[in-house]
Write an enzyme that holds these catalytic residues in place. Structure first.
Site, PDB file in Angstrom:
ATOM      1  N   GLY A  76       3.458  33.304  25.238  1.00  0.00           N
ATOM      2  CA  GLY A  76       3.413  33.618  23.807  1.00  0.00           C
ATOM      3  C   GLY A  76       4.525  34.519  23.313  1.00  0.00           C
ATOM      4  O   GLY A  76       4.333  35.221  22.331  1.00  0.00           O
ATOM      5  N   SER A  89      -1.334  35.886  27.599  1.00  0.00           N
ATOM      6  CA  SER A  89      -2.129  36.979  28.130  1.00  0.00           C
ATOM      7  C   SER A  89      -1.520  38.310  27.728  1.00  0.00           C
ATOM      8  O   SER A  89      -0.308  38.514  27.853  1.00  0.00           O
ATOM      9  CB  SER A  89      -2.184  36.883  29.658  1.00  0.00           C
ATOM     10  OG  SER A  89      -2.714  38.075  30.187  1.00  0.00           O
ATOM     11  N   LYS A 110      23.564  40.118  10.138  1.00  0.00           N
ATOM     12  CA  LYS A 110      24.572  40.143  11.189  1.00  0.00           C
ATOM     13  C   LYS A 110      25.737  39.234  10.777  1.00  0.00           C
ATOM     14  O   LYS A 110      25.540  38.045  10.559  1.00  0.00           O
ATOM     15  CB  LYS A 110      23.942  39.641  12.504  1.00  0.00           C
ATOM     16  CG  LYS A 110      24.936  39.533  13.649  1.00  0.00           C
ATOM     17  CD  LYS A 110      24.283  38.969  14.897  1.00  0.00           C
ATOM     18  CE  LYS A 110      25.304  38.706  15.987  1.00  0.00           C
ATOM     19  NZ  LYS A 110      24.739  38.019  17.151  1.00  0.00           N
ATOM     20  N   LEU A 138      13.316  30.983  28.140  1.00  0.00           N
ATOM     21  CA  LEU A 138      13.845  31.468  29.419  1.00  0.00           C
ATOM     22  C   LEU A 138      13.412  30.595  30.590  1.00  0.00           C
ATOM     23  O   LEU A 138      14.081  30.558  31.625  1.00  0.00           O
ATOM     24  CB  LEU A 138      13.394  32.911  29.652  1.00  0.00           C
ATOM     25  CG  LEU A 138      13.901  33.910  28.605  1.00  0.00           C
ATOM     26  CD1 LEU A 138      13.305  35.284  28.847  1.00  0.00           C
ATOM     27  CD2 LEU A 138      15.413  33.987  28.615  1.00  0.00           C
ATOM     28  N   GLU A 178      26.360  36.174  23.474  1.00  0.00           N
ATOM     29  CA  GLU A 178      26.639  35.595  22.153  1.00  0.00           C
ATOM     30  C   GLU A 178      25.342  35.218  21.424  1.00  0.00           C
ATOM     31  O   GLU A 178      25.349  34.345  20.553  1.00  0.00           O
ATOM     32  CB  GLU A 178      27.562  34.374  22.286  1.00  0.00           C
ATOM     33  CG  GLU A 178      29.021  34.731  22.549  1.00  0.00           C
ATOM     34  CD  GLU A 178      29.770  35.227  21.294  1.00  0.00           C
ATOM     35  OE1 GLU A 178      29.186  35.196  20.202  1.00  0.00           O
ATOM     36  OE2 GLU A 178      30.933  35.648  21.435  1.00  0.00           O
ATOM     37  N   THR A 201      22.689  33.539  22.077  1.00  0.00           N
ATOM     38  CA  THR A 201      22.388  32.109  22.040  1.00  0.00           C
ATOM     39  C   THR A 201      20.967  31.766  22.481  1.00  0.00           C
ATOM     40  O   THR A 201      20.560  30.616  22.368  1.00  0.00           O
ATOM     41  CB  THR A 201      23.370  31.337  22.951  1.00  0.00           C
ATOM     42  OG1 THR A 201      23.442  31.998  24.215  1.00  0.00           O
ATOM     43  CG2 THR A 201      24.742  31.261  22.330  1.00  0.00           C
TER      44      THR A 201
END
Lengths: 516, 368
Positions: free
Chosen positions: A14, A46, A85, A340, A349, A351
């Site tokens: 999550g 969790s 940004k 990930l 950068e 990304t």
């Protein structure tokens, strides 16, 4: 009636990836009523497992994601303590004491069909020492702490201003959770204890939680972070290790007090064994040090980070380990890895969130049925593969172009082997500043030139077509661009004034974590 | 100085004069000498017309040829699709406009398939429908499927206009010999006379692998009817010129830049070859990219887009369908509306397009 459609989508994890996936799928996929119904979105997370909170800094493409979901920009900024940004300042990268700016938006304007940097380079060869940044409205606005949201009535100069956001990733996940639940996504609190596979085809059948719940699904989205609970631990997809090219493998992060108005850009400062980020939000400043553990200890890295903070730390430093690279398959069987769990190429950068967004949009564009037709799966993997490789090459560029020889880390990255695809790109840039952007390539000519020129890899020549304009004409044109940019920036409000007027967060929220 | 100064274009017809006109438009007149060596051989059987894809508008902008001038000199007729007759005699129309209207982020063909509509997909393509009715208006009305247009041009008129734009010296080559070495062309012998240049642009080539070698740039001429009908005859020159100017060389002819040109040229040729294979219904041994396109389309009517793509999704759909490749299914995003609502919407759109075409027909506005 089971017509082979994916009806139950289970997202495991999550964090940013999980809730971005939930938000997009719950909003965009058809709802699960009736025989044609599908797309019931369940997210399992969790509280016991912390999130990494990928990316506090983004690139302009995030606006497309929010827009597709119908999220109003000012609401999003207020809710996530976001700031604007305009690009990234790189400090000490080429050599110590050096700096350059990678702007969103463009450098100048193309003239006579020839890219701007060729004209700039011609004048530079003739002794004009003005920086290419003088022709970027983003860079000039950033260094003057200015911001305005471009509108059509602002004219061509301000409309070259590209922008993204710095935001609190944990707040973004909360914001998207509310959004997702509002669109029918169901959240289940629980820790995954076991992943059950079909005995016949090896697909994921269900996940079993520690409290005994079993959650079945047709399509599983692995957002469990570096671990890859489904894609790797259950399906053993394999990982492509890019640490030879991108050797950083650790990060330590800590927020500190805000002591001044936030600047509208990220700062990346090269350090002994990696680099340090500084990301200003409305309520605090995010800091982190990404480094290679082979060249610096955890303790030394923490000390480096803390000694470089510009104010009091707001929490204990948080350490992370990772391996740069990507899964061999982003989509395997009935499991798609997003975030990930799909791969990580370090936050240099910004990304990471883009790659989440890219994974989600491609999944939606190639959405499967229960059979998980390999045609769609292969195309998804091919597209992501290409996208990751382009980004990888751009990140390596920052390292391979350094002149630094003051530490073992910089000596390694300065002399390491690089992919052939990057060699070709660099040779073309070096020759005469040539650049061809691929359709699925994220970074454009401005980005490549900003980093190459910023790190002293200035093209040796320029497109000879530039000589079609007289030197006086080029000098005058470039002078006009500089004047127009300076005038436009002077008229802009400060970023803080803009935020105060349109999108100031209500509370000064103090986070206890830190994200990358 | 290391700059190129003298450029020879070798070839004839549209290919040579378009190249010369492009060079003239982009190069400073006083700094460059452009010479056309006009060869005798025909690049293809002439059909007296030239087909120009919509992208030719950009080309004509560079050449400073207005639409009015084009119309006056070449009797230009707008073309809403490319009409191909393949070697088996089948007629295939590649539209320059979208099928239907995308809805809520879902491409039309998926909703059409989902709805079970009995109306042919082609009837939702306004460009195709107007083409069939011999109608043309510059822009689609608001809410209607969008389209662009190319041109059918009189070949001689077009050559004349290009000659006037090129405004350059030309030599009729009764005899021509290219003396080539490792570094491109050493010299050429034309009508018994030795001539030389800094760059030779040879528009008579069919060499995919080595389009550019040092001072010898070969651009594929339009050798077959398919290239002619699909507009590739002009398009190849246009793209080659655009690439050349992005990589404009000096006398060093940097190998890395030439390699990049050749790589991009090859990518383009693969796309054209893929489309030609589809149009000829000859997909045996086709490229991986075309295999992917076919598989993905067959699965759910999706079109895979590759790097440096040339054709639009609508053109690929038309070509795939024309040779009998159908989508077995559709994108599930179509389910965001019910089947009943989808069918109702589809029917309304069909009626709206048909009515629009009928109205235009009645008014006989802008008859092609």
């Amino acid at each position: 009636m089971d017509n082979g459609q994916v009806k139950n989508i289970v997202i495991v994890g999550g964090g940013t990836a999980g809730w971005m996936s939930a938000a997009a799928l719950s909003k965009l996929m058809p709802k699960g009523q009736g025989p044609e119904g599908q797309g019931n979105v369940t997210l399992v997370e969790s509280k016991e497992i912390g999130t990494v909170g990928v990316g506090e800094a983004t690139i302009p493409q995030i606006a497309t994601f929010n827009e597709r979901l119908g999220i109003k920009e000012d609401d999003f900024i207020r809710e996530t303590q976001a700031t604007f940004k305009l690009g990234i300042e790189f400090v000490d990268w080429a050599k110590k004491g050096d700096r350059y700016f990678h702007p969103f938006g463009t450098h100048g304007f193309d003239l006579e069909g020839i890219e701007f940097h060729h004209y700039w380079n011609k004048l530079r060869e003739q002794g004009d020492d003005r920086s290419i940044e003088d022709y970027s409205i983003n860079a000039v606005a950033a260094y003057n702490d200015k911001f305005i949201r471009p509108q059509s009535e602002h004219g061509p100069i301000i409309n070259k201003l590209g922008y993204a956001f710095h935001f609190d990733a944990i707040l973004y996940a909360k914001f998207l959770r509310k959004f997702s639940e509002g669109h029918g996504a169901k959240r289940i609190e629980g820790k995954v204890e076991k992943v059950n596979l079909h005995s016949d085809n090896g697909f994921i059948e269900s996940i079993a939680l520690a409290d005994g719940q079993v959650i079945e699904g047709d399509l599983f989205i692995d957002c469990t972070g570096f671990r890859g609970l489904l894609i790797e631990e259950a399906l053993q997809t394999g990982y492509m290790d890019w640490s030879a090219y991108l050797p950083v493998d650790s990060a330590v992060a800590v927020p500190c007090e805000k002591i001044e108005e936030p600047i509208p850009y990220t700062r990346s400062t090269a350090c002994e064994a990696g680099w340090q980020w500084r990301i200003p939000l409305q309520h605090r400043t995010g800091n982190g040090y990404v480094y290679c553990s082979q060249y610096q200890s955890k303790e030394a890295a923490e000390k480096t980070l803390l000694s470089n903070l510009d104010s009091k730390a707001l929490a204990s430093p948080k350490h992370l380990r990772f391996k740069t690279g990507r899964r061999k398959k982003f989509w395997s069987k009935n499991c798609v890895a997003i975030g990930l769990s799909a791969g990580f190429m370090e936050p240099l950068e910004s990304t990471s969130i883009h790659l989440i967004q890219s994974g989600i949009s491609k999944l939606i564009a190639l959405f499967p049925d229960k059979s998980m037709n390999p045609v769609e799966r292969d195309e998804y993997n091919r597209l992501l593969d290409v996208g990751y490789a382009h980004i990888r090459d751009f990140l390596i560029l920052h390292y391979t172009l350094t002149e630094r020889d003051d530490s073992a880390f910089w000596n390694y990255v300065r002399t390491m082997q690089i992919p052939d695809s990057l060699k070709r790109k660099m040779a073309l840039i070096e020759s005469r500043g040539r650049f061809f952007k691929y359709d699925d390539e994220l970074f454009n000519v401005t980005s490549w030139m900003a980093v190459a020129i910023g790190q002293g890899y200035t093209p040796r020549g320029y497109n000879p077509m530039v000589d079609g304009l007289s030197e006086e004409n080029i000098t005058q044109s470039l002078s006009n661009i500089r004047t127009a940019i300076n005038k436009a920036v002077k008229a802009m409000p400060s970023q803080q004034a803009f935020i105060d007027r349109f999108c100031r967060a209500q509370d000064v929220y103090t986070a206890v974590g830190e994200n990358i | 100085m290391n700059q190129l100064r003298r450029i020879m274009v070798i070839g004839n017809s549209i290919e040579a004069w378009l190249s010369a006109a492009y060079l003239r438009a982009r190069l400073p007149r006083n700094d460059y000498q452009i010479i056309v060596i006009e060869t005798a051989e025909n690049s293809m059987a002439s059909s007296h017309t030239i087909f120009a894809r919509p992208s030719s508008k950009n080309l004509h902008h560079i050449l400073d040829i207005s639409e009015a001038n084009l119309s006056r000199v070449t009797h230009a007729k707008p073309a809403l699709c490319a009409t191909i007759t393949n070697s088996k005699g089948a007629i295939i129309e590649l539209p320059f406009g979208q099928y239907g209207v995308d809805r809520e982020g879902t491409e039309f063909q998926h909703i059409w398939k989902f709805s079970g509509s009995q109306q042919p997909l082609a009837e939702f393509n306004l460009a195709l429908m107007m083409h069939k009715a011999g109608l043309f208006i510059n822009n689609a009305p608001k809410g209607a499927p969008t389209y662009d247009y190319g041109y059918i041009l009189d070949e001689q008129g077009y050559e004349n206009i290009l000659k006037s734009k090129a405004s350059t010296q030309h030599i009729i080559a009764n005899s021509l010999k290219l003396n080539c070495g490792n570094k491109g062309i050493e010299e050429i012998n034309c009508n018994g006379e030795s001539l030389s240049a800094d760059l030779y642009i040879d528009v008579r080539s069919n060499d995919f692998d080595m389009a550019w070698n040092h001072n010898h740039l070969k651009i594929m001429g339009g050798f077959d009817m398919l290239d002619h009908q699909s507009g590739m005859r002009l398009y190849r020159i246009q793209m080659a010129m655009e690439r050349l100017f992005k990589l404009w060389p000096d006398r060093e002819f940097a190998a890395i830049e030439i390699a990049e040109y050749n790589r991009l040229e090859k990518a383009q040729s693969v796309h054209i070859n893929d489309m030609n294979r589809l149009l000829q219904h000859n997909i045996q041994g086709c490229s991986d990219a075309l295999k992917r396109k076919i598989r993905l389309f067959e699965s759910r009517g999706r079109i895979a887009i590759e790097d440096f793509e040339i054709y639009s999704k609508a053109e690929w759909i038309a070509a795939l369908k024309a040779i009998g490749i159908s989508a077995q299914n559709y994108d599930r995003l179509a389910h965001r509306i019910s089947a009943e609502a989808a069918l109702q919407w589809i029917d309304q759109l069909h009626t709206a397009i048909a009515n629009l075409v009928q109205q235009l027909s009645n008014k006989n506005t802008g008859k092609q």
